[in-house]
Scaffold this motif. Sequence first.
Motif, PDB file in Angstrom:
ATOM      1  N   HIS A   1       0.842  -1.194   0.000  1.00  0.00           N
ATOM      2  CA  HIS A   1       0.000   0.000   0.000  1.00  0.00           C
ATOM      3  C   HIS A   1       0.880   1.247   0.000  1.00  0.00           C
ATOM      4  O   HIS A   1       1.778   1.382   0.836  1.00  0.00           O
TER       5      HIS A   1
ATOM      6  N   HIS B   1       1.001   5.429  -0.022  1.00  0.00           N
ATOM      7  CA  HIS B   1       0.243   6.659   0.234  1.00  0.00           C
ATOM      8  C   HIS B   1       0.644   7.779  -0.726  1.00  0.00           C
ATOM      9  O   HIS B   1       1.631   7.683  -1.465  1.00  0.00           O
TER      10      HIS B   1
ATOM     11  N   ARG C   1       1.333   6.812   5.736  1.00  0.00           N
ATOM     12  CA  ARG C   1       0.754   5.505   5.416  1.00  0.00           C
ATOM     13  C   ARG C   1      -0.591   5.273   6.093  1.00  0.00           C
ATOM     14  O   ARG C   1      -1.331   4.376   5.689  1.00  0.00           O
TER      15      ARG C   1
ATOM     16  N   THR D   1      -3.697   4.899   3.923  1.00  0.00           N
ATOM     17  CA  THR D   1      -4.004   3.660   3.203  1.00  0.00           C
ATOM     18  C   THR D   1      -4.667   2.598   4.075  1.00  0.00           C
ATOM     19  O   THR D   1      -4.988   1.512   3.580  1.00  0.00           O
TER      20      THR D   1
ATOM     21  N   LEU E   1       2.072  -1.689   4.695  1.00  0.00           N
ATOM     22  CA  LEU E   1       1.844  -0.261   4.500  1.00  0.00           C
ATOM     23  C   LEU E   1       3.162   0.435   4.829  1.00  0.00           C
ATOM     24  O   LEU E   1       3.564   0.505   5.989  1.00  0.00           O
TER      25      LEU E   1
ATOM     26  N   TRP F   1      -2.391   5.382  -3.905  1.00  0.00           N
ATOM     27  CA  TRP F   1      -3.337   6.487  -3.736  1.00  0.00           C
ATOM     28  C   TRP F   1      -2.711   7.779  -4.239  1.00  0.00           C
ATOM     29  O   TRP F   1      -1.626   8.161  -3.799  1.00  0.00           O
TER      30      TRP F   1
ATOM     31  N   THR G   1      -9.438  10.992  -3.499  1.00  0.00           N
ATOM     32  CA  THR G   1      -9.096   9.907  -2.560  1.00  0.00           C
ATOM     33  C   THR G   1     -10.152   9.715  -1.471  1.00  0.00           C
ATOM     34  O   THR G   1      -9.843   9.215  -0.389  1.00  0.00           O
TER      35      THR G   1
END
Length: 406
Positions: free
Chosen positions: A173, A175, A181, A184, A200, A247, A375
């Motif tokens: 993941h 960010h 992070r 996420t 993450l 993201w 987002t």
Amino acid sequence: MKASRRAVPDDARSATIVALRSTIVALATAFVSATGLLALLAGRVARRVVTPSARTPDTTIVDVDIVAQTITLSRSDDTVLPGRYGLFTTGTKSYVKLGTVLTARGDTVTRKLLTEIDENDRLTAAAAFSGWYFAEPGELHLPFERVMVPTALGPCPAWVFPAGQPTDVWAVHIHGRGTTRAETLRAVPVFHAAGITSILTSYRNDTDAPRSRGGSSALGATEWRDVDRAIGYARRSGARRIVLMGWSMGGAIAMQLAMNSAHRDLIEGVVLDSPVVDWRQVLTHHADSSGIPRPLTRAALGALTRPWASAVTGAADPIPWGRLDVLARSGELVTPTLILHSDGDDFVPAQASRTLRDRRPDLVELEEFERARHTKLWNYDEERWSSRIREWLDTQGLSGGAASSS
């Protein structure tokens, strides 16, 4: 008899020469000043691009009702939308969770508070509306561990959420710019439900990660190398198949990984939420919205590619726009990709995502939302967001939770 020339007095000739010289100097000075002003303005615009952004207030707390546990905010395109969100505040609370919209009248909106506020709490009026919702990993009520990912700049902190059953599929993941992070965390439950382990990770210039030379953002051009080390960490921990979940700018990083990673052989899927597909389009959009003339925008973007301009732009390294342009490099893509984007995203407009889907319909699927903000698709419609990702993971053969025998 020769025609006689009219004599010009020496003082008149001198005055003419002085006037001409003065005019030339004035024009040259004006040109240099104008060029210098353009360079200075372009440098300032460029510096804003690469300076890690700080969270700034974008709404005002008008009232808090501790009996009804409601909060009234100034109305905006974000604060009026349905769903669950967060609010960064200052005072006795640094972050509160917000629930459904109860009323929206005039220039205010009242929402249900999901974080309890009592008579001892004091919140300042200035606040920042957020899609994070979860601020800490423990809020997911899932087992996790804190780990350190070794990178060239130093260790980067990360959280690992193991799948419920042994698996060789890991989700990495990533960010976005100016966040952490924690952004996420919203995606972890859907991957956990699909039997996938999640990591993450942080990367250079995050508040808890190593600082790069100069401390400026490279918009994904260098940050991807730190995330690549997180893939390496997953590989050493047993991962044999990787899904990237990016993201915003994390989407730009994910695409750099999909094309450049040392572990490309493991990357079997990419999921992107509100991704940056072409930075030049995004930055030109913001410049236009701010009333910055196009020539100045082009000068700023050009300056960011020049090593000699770093003192003015603040960029430690030149920004390689061409390498970051996924549309121009769409022919290099080999990984199935799911994009989730909204037509209500005015921060990273969805048009580039649509173009990427149209250029690579063999690999790219686009789930387009309406009204949801940048987002904040999970917040706006969690069920649709989660089910679409889960459906795509199933289709790609990435869910199920069982480790392969290879």
